[in-house]
Write an enzyme that holds these catalytic residues in place. Sequence first.
Site, PDB file in Angstrom:
ATOM      1  N   LYS A 107       0.761  -1.301  -0.044  1.00 51.06           N
ATOM      2  CA  LYS A 107      -0.075  -0.142   0.033  1.00 51.06           C
ATOM      3  C   LYS A 107       0.838   1.386  -0.007  1.00 51.06           C
ATOM      4  CE  LYS A 107      -4.417   0.588   0.178  1.00 51.06           C
ATOM      5  NZ  LYS A 107      -5.443  -0.469  -0.292  1.00 51.06           N
TER       6      LYS A 107
HETATM    7  P1  NAD Z   1     -12.914   7.184  -3.435  1.00 45.67           P
HETATM    8  O1  NAD Z   1     -12.059   8.320  -2.951  1.00 45.67           O
HETATM    9  O2  NAD Z   1     -13.391   7.238  -4.703  1.00 45.67           O
HETATM   10  O3  NAD Z   1     -14.371   7.536  -2.521  1.00 45.67           O
HETATM   11  C1  NAD Z   1     -14.061   7.657  -1.207  1.00 45.67           C
HETATM   12  C2  NAD Z   1     -15.636   8.034  -0.638  1.00 45.67           C
HETATM   13  O4  NAD Z   1     -15.887   8.213   0.778  1.00 45.67           O
HETATM   14  C3  NAD Z   1     -15.848   9.421  -1.275  1.00 45.67           C
HETATM   15  O5  NAD Z   1     -17.379   9.644  -1.265  1.00 45.67           O
HETATM   16  C4  NAD Z   1     -15.739  10.472   0.067  1.00 45.67           C
HETATM   17  O6  NAD Z   1     -16.362  11.707   0.122  1.00 45.67           O
HETATM   18  C5  NAD Z   1     -16.204   9.422   1.279  1.00 45.67           C
HETATM   19  N1  NAD Z   1     -15.556   9.554   2.464  1.00 45.67           N
HETATM   20  C6  NAD Z   1     -14.218   9.993   2.491  1.00 45.67           C
HETATM   21  N2  NAD Z   1     -13.926  10.414   4.014  1.00 45.67           N
HETATM   22  C7  NAD Z   1     -14.995  10.032   4.652  1.00 45.67           C
HETATM   23  C8  NAD Z   1     -15.870  10.033   6.021  1.00 45.67           C
HETATM   24  N3  NAD Z   1     -14.858  10.471   6.970  1.00 45.67           N
HETATM   25  N4  NAD Z   1     -16.855   9.644   6.350  1.00 45.67           N
HETATM   26  C9  NAD Z   1     -17.918   9.432   5.108  1.00 45.67           C
HETATM   27  N5  NAD Z   1     -17.417   9.370   3.992  1.00 45.67           N
HETATM   28  C10 NAD Z   1     -16.244   9.870   3.679  1.00 45.67           C
HETATM   29  O7  NAD Z   1     -12.210   5.832  -2.595  1.00 45.67           O
HETATM   30  P2  NAD Z   1     -12.576   4.490  -2.958  1.00 45.67           P
HETATM   31  O8  NAD Z   1     -11.817   3.888  -4.115  1.00 45.67           O
HETATM   32  O9  NAD Z   1     -14.310   4.504  -3.596  1.00 45.67           O
HETATM   33  O10 NAD Z   1     -12.417   3.668  -1.603  1.00 45.67           O
HETATM   34  C11 NAD Z   1     -13.294   3.635  -0.717  1.00 45.67           C
HETATM   35  C12 NAD Z   1     -12.753   2.434   0.424  1.00 45.67           C
HETATM   36  O11 NAD Z   1     -12.673   1.153  -0.492  1.00 45.67           O
HETATM   37  C13 NAD Z   1     -11.445   2.656   1.099  1.00 45.67           C
HETATM   38  O12 NAD Z   1     -11.340   2.115   2.086  1.00 45.67           O
HETATM   39  C14 NAD Z   1     -10.574   1.705  -0.059  1.00 45.67           C
HETATM   40  O13 NAD Z   1      -9.375   1.203   0.652  1.00 45.67           O
HETATM   41  C15 NAD Z   1     -11.519   0.718  -0.344  1.00 45.67           C
HETATM   42  N6  NAD Z   1     -11.096  -0.108  -1.397  1.00 45.67           N
HETATM   43  C16 NAD Z   1     -11.143   0.314  -2.616  1.00 45.67           C
HETATM   44  C17 NAD Z   1     -10.693  -0.325  -3.858  1.00 45.67           C
HETATM   45  C18 NAD Z   1     -10.829   0.329  -5.367  1.00 45.67           C
HETATM   46  O14 NAD Z   1     -10.779  -0.556  -6.121  1.00 45.67           O
HETATM   47  N7  NAD Z   1     -10.864   1.676  -5.464  1.00 45.67           N
HETATM   48  C19 NAD Z   1     -10.571  -1.879  -3.771  1.00 45.67           C
HETATM   49  C20 NAD Z   1     -10.512  -1.959  -2.340  1.00 45.67           C
HETATM   50  C21 NAD Z   1     -10.665  -1.415  -1.251  1.00 45.67           C
END
Ligand code: NAD
Length: 418
Positions: A107
Amino acid sequence: MQIYDHPTFRMACQQFDLVADHLQIPEFERARIKFPKRSMTVALPIHRDDGTTQVFPGYRVQHHLTLGPTKGGLRYHPDVTLGEVAALAMWMSWKCALTGLPYGGAKGGIACDPGKLSRDELERLTRRYTQEMIPFIGPQVDVMAPDLGTDEQVMAWMMDTYSVHAGYTVPSIVTGKPVIIGGSLGRREATGRGVAYLVNRATDTIGLDISKTTAAVQGFGNVGSVAALSLARYGSKVIAVTDAFGGVHNSNGLNLWELEKYVAKNKTVAGFPDAEPLTNEQLLVLPCDILVPAAMERQITEANAGKIQCRILAEAANGPTTPEADVILDQRPEIFVLPDVLCNAGGVIVSYFEWVQDLQSFFWSETEVVDKLFRILETAYTQILTVSRKQKLTMRLAALSLGIKRVQEAKRVRGLFP
Ligand code: NAD
């Protein structure tokens, strides 16, 4: 290891220790499996648009190199620290191992607020980070992907910077990049799509009719928005969504297609018409069948775990539930937990497909990608459910024990050099 000390790293270590006790891993083997192999901290100076120079801290942690290159996302968020990144790298290791991918976990992150940087500043920061990481990454060494605060464009800049340095185009250096430069069809949707697939399987397992369920989703970024839309396609009614700026609730169901257009314009779900405002705290305890945390770590804690009112907790985010909350959830058998290492594995599975396609320069149709994704998720889900039932373990401990055991076995069979 003091350098990693952080609540999220302590949480990942606590989970590891529980599983190591369950698997009876000898004490002398534990540190070798638990602690990250390598970590890098870099200072990233960039020119701001106003002519000043600012330095941002950047990190990359490669957890283990036993099964192949390391693989994991890159996060842009003001709270990013080395310890948080190390915990996320550890979880990536167990996730890759339990789904049978030939990777160790990694990461990375930059402590910055991407919302307060211009596009040009983001590009300079991304290119500088990539440049600093060049000695430590490579298609057979460490492959990055999008995470919180990063997207396809960030991956495109990384791939370009690495390729300029190499002197030729190297698509396999990152995954989650645009399709036009070697990205995979179905990668952007993979995590959310996987979440909905597994929720549908979980409804079968506990005897719920998904077409009669309601869902609440925290986070409406890449993962949350696709998970919400995919759940709606399975017939679930999404009644609440929140993000970093607020949230909305409509017990008759939100029009997600209109909400997507609204977010594209306003950068938040807050203020979406035809819905009541809702806070993140309210969303987590809202009565619903499916609760999907898809934003940050440590959202379900000792304080709210007893008040959650769902039947399925689908952990789309990494680490949304603390070990203290787990103890409370263990006493609530009416809640079926799809643990993060399984629930959001769709992302890294299709990243793996993208890497394979790039290495072979041979690209698959979206149908092929989705079909192969669902097969891997199905196998992992069935294996975890079987272990959970046979060994009377929670779904989280069952999933982690499968992943950790595979890493342990690989380390044992390779031996220790010299
Ligand atoms: P992103 O940046 O596209 O979206 C994040 C979302 O969470 C946004 O809507 C943001 O406004 C919201 N957010 C941020 N802080 C917040 C808070 N304190 N309270 C409520 N909402 C909040 O990110 P993503 O890629 O969708 O990732 C989201 C989660 O999924 C993370 O934990 C990431 O590690 C996990 N994840 C992502 C992927 C991927 O393929 N992108 C894969 C596995 C896991």
